[in-house]
Motif scaffolding. Structure first.
Motif, PDB file in Angstrom:
ATOM      1  N   GLU A  97     -35.049 -79.326 -42.469  1.00 45.13           N
ATOM      2  CA  GLU A  97     -34.457 -80.217 -43.450  1.00 45.13           C
ATOM      3  C   GLU A  97     -35.589 -80.821 -44.264  1.00 45.13           C
ATOM      4  OE1 GLU A  97     -32.152 -83.080 -41.377  1.00 45.13           O
ATOM      5  OE2 GLU A  97     -30.623 -81.642 -40.708  1.00 45.13           O
ATOM      6  N   VAL A 106     -26.889 -78.739 -49.363  1.00 44.20           N
ATOM      7  CA  VAL A 106     -26.845 -78.669 -47.905  1.00 44.20           C
ATOM      8  C   VAL A 106     -28.208 -79.062 -47.342  1.00 44.20           C
ATOM      9  CG1 VAL A 106     -26.495 -77.156 -45.930  1.00 44.20           C
ATOM     10  CG2 VAL A 106     -25.075 -76.889 -47.973  1.00 44.20           C
ATOM     11  N   SER A 131     -24.578 -78.299 -39.687  1.00 46.25           N
ATOM     12  CA  SER A 131     -25.533 -79.403 -39.732  1.00 46.25           C
ATOM     13  C   SER A 131     -26.587 -79.321 -38.632  1.00 46.25           C
ATOM     14  CB  SER A 131     -24.793 -80.738 -39.625  1.00 46.25           C
ATOM     15  OG  SER A 131     -23.984 -80.764 -38.460  1.00 46.25           O
ATOM     16  N   GLU A 132     -26.315 -78.565 -37.566  1.00 50.03           N
ATOM     17  CA  GLU A 132     -27.284 -78.341 -36.497  1.00 50.03           C
ATOM     18  C   GLU A 132     -27.206 -76.886 -36.060  1.00 50.03           C
ATOM     19  OE1 GLU A 132     -27.491 -80.964 -33.190  1.00 50.03           O
ATOM     20  OE2 GLU A 132     -26.849 -82.721 -34.341  1.00 50.03           O
ATOM     21  N   LEU A 156     -21.292 -81.957 -38.187  1.00 46.51           N
ATOM     22  CA  LEU A 156     -21.691 -83.328 -37.877  1.00 46.51           C
ATOM     23  C   LEU A 156     -20.861 -83.954 -36.771  1.00 46.51           C
ATOM     24  CD1 LEU A 156     -22.429 -84.781 -41.431  1.00 46.51           C
ATOM     25  CD2 LEU A 156     -24.066 -84.468 -39.566  1.00 46.51           C
TER      26      LEU A 156
END
Length: 453
Positions: A97, A106, A131-132, A156
């Motif tokens: 990120e 994103v 998200s992960e 999330l």
């Protein structure tokens, strides 16, 4: 080996271990090992290749990069190095990120590096679907021969999952498929000698689940089959790959139904078509309470085939409250697309053993735990006597003894040893007489029926 001899062996081993520990401590205290707090707390250094990739990432993206690590699976590093194009030299994936991400973009991204003239260089950057990163796999599916990059993500809220399948060609990742899922496994379910991708999806609108099978075919990556499941839930708590009879591969999907109930869906394949027998109609359901924890599919009898558990109230506990009830565990297999009962057993989560009942015990023998003595007593059940151990006809009792419990070991010397784990001995006392009669177990029956979990 009797308990007197075993007890002596345990005491001797304790002395040996204490002597070894004393030697290790003397080495530590003498300074022969570097145990400074600074050295113990310093983070591991990056390898040369990882440093090279990281510096290239910073050069491309800028400072303020946060590396993202896969949460499970074989590849847990932020730097995943693998030859996924099968050309000379490795490629690398980095999940990250960046603080430079623009509004609306994103946050999680995957950057691909390839070796050019012996050095890693950026070749592609992809916005990720979640998200992960849950897991990354490199798999050949079907007989197409291509290496597929399978990336599993969580969102999330941690309850929804997404996966993407990529093929890397001409220095470009091509997305072959992407979808939500609740379960995912790679397994040769159709028995053709090559793996397939099996996914389970949950439709919130219809509140139904379905399983799909994917593989590489001549025309490319394709869905080969789909079947409805009977769990009707998104809460799958365990996936076991194993075998049914007749050398038939299967996936066993344990799921939670809520309110202390769970069940199992079984998926298998015939002629490239998925099947799932109806577990609801077969009443394959498990109940948990203060005495019974969650049970999962396993090979309970050691025959190399996986069995499916289902709970039934033991004789004598029918009128008690749910939290006080003890359950037998029935073990099923699947044949001709239906569930078939194989075994009926007592199953102890607390003491980690199971006792498979012979057919002559079923319905007429029950169990009474005696937690003060770490025992389970098996009695011939008579409704008039109930569960009163003083008046019931006792058949046998299983005692569990901690190997560090010297008093317990001494008390158990006269009992029959039947098995052990690293921490525990299991021993048995059998009764005889008119009250037991044909219910007594032979030595071979005991050996075959008693299972340490």
């Amino acid at each position: 080996m009797n308990y007197a001899l075993k007890f002596g062996v345990v005491k001797m081993l304790k002395k040996i271990i204490a002597f070894m520990l004393a030697g290790i401590m003397s080495v530590l205290m003498s300074g022969c090992m570097d145990t400074s707090v600074e050295n113990m707390l310093s983070p591991p250094k990056l390898l040369d290749e990882q440093n090279e990739i990281y510096n290239e990432l910073i050069k491309s993206v800028g400072q303020g990069v946060k590396l993202v690590y896969p949460r499970s699976g074989e590849y847990r590093s932020a730097f995943v190095i693998y030859d996924f194009d099968e050309e000379p030299g490795d490629e690398a994936l980095v999940f990250y990120e960046s603080k430079n991400t623009a509004a609306g973009e994103v946050a999680l991204r995957m950057r691909i590096f390839d070796k050019v003239d012996g050095k890693f260089e950026t070749v592609y950057d992809i916005a990720c679907a979640g998200s992960e990163v849950e897991r990354i796999r490199f798999e050949r599916l079907g007989k197409g021969g291509d290496i597929n990059i399978i990336v599993q993500y969580t969102l999330l809220n941690q309850t929804e999952k997404v996966f993407s399948v990529y093929k890397y060609e001409n220095h470009t990742p091509v997305e072959r498929y992407s979808s939500t899922y609740v379960c995912l496994d790679v397994f040769d379910i159709n028995g053709d000698g090559a793996d397939e991708l099996i996914t389970v999806n949950y439709d919130k609108t219809t509140q139904t689940s379905s399983a799909m099978m994917f593989a590489d075919e001549e025309e490319g990556f394709a869905k080969l089959s789909q079947t409805n499941l009977y769990g009707g839930t998104a809460d799958y708590i365990g996936v076991t790959a194993g075998m049914l009879s007749d050398d038939k591969a299967a996936l066993f999907l344990d799921y939670s139904k809520g309110s202390g109930q769970s069940g199992t869906d079984v998926i298998y394949c015939v002629s490239n078509k998925l099947y799932c027998p109806n577990s609801d109609n077969s009443n394959i359901v498990r109940v948990t309470n203060d005495y019974m924890s969650e049970i999962y599919c396993c090979d309970i009898d050691g025959d190399g085939l996986v069995e499916i558990p289902s709970t039934r109230i033991l004789p004598g506990y029918e009128t008690q409250s749910r939290n006080e009830q003890l359950y037998a565990v029935e073990w099923y297999t699947v044949a001709s697309n239906r569930f078939v009962l194989e075994h009926y057993s007592y199953f102890s989560n607390k003491y980690h053993f199971a006792l498979i009942f012979p057919s002559r015990w079923q319905g007429v023998v029950t169990a009474v735990p005696d937690f003060t003595r770490s025992e389970v007593v098996f009695i011939s059940y008579d409704e008039r006597m109930g569960l009163d151990l003083e008046n019931a006809a006792e058949i046998m009792r299983v005692r569990v003894v901690d190997k560090d419990d010297e008093r317990g070991l001494e008390d158990a010397k006269e009992l029959m040893f039947i098995g052990e784990t690293d921490e525990t001995y299991y021993c048995i006392a059998q009764q005889s007489g008119s009250g037991v009669g044909k219910l007594a177990l032979t030595e071979s029956e005991l050996k075959n029926c008693f299972k340490i979990l």
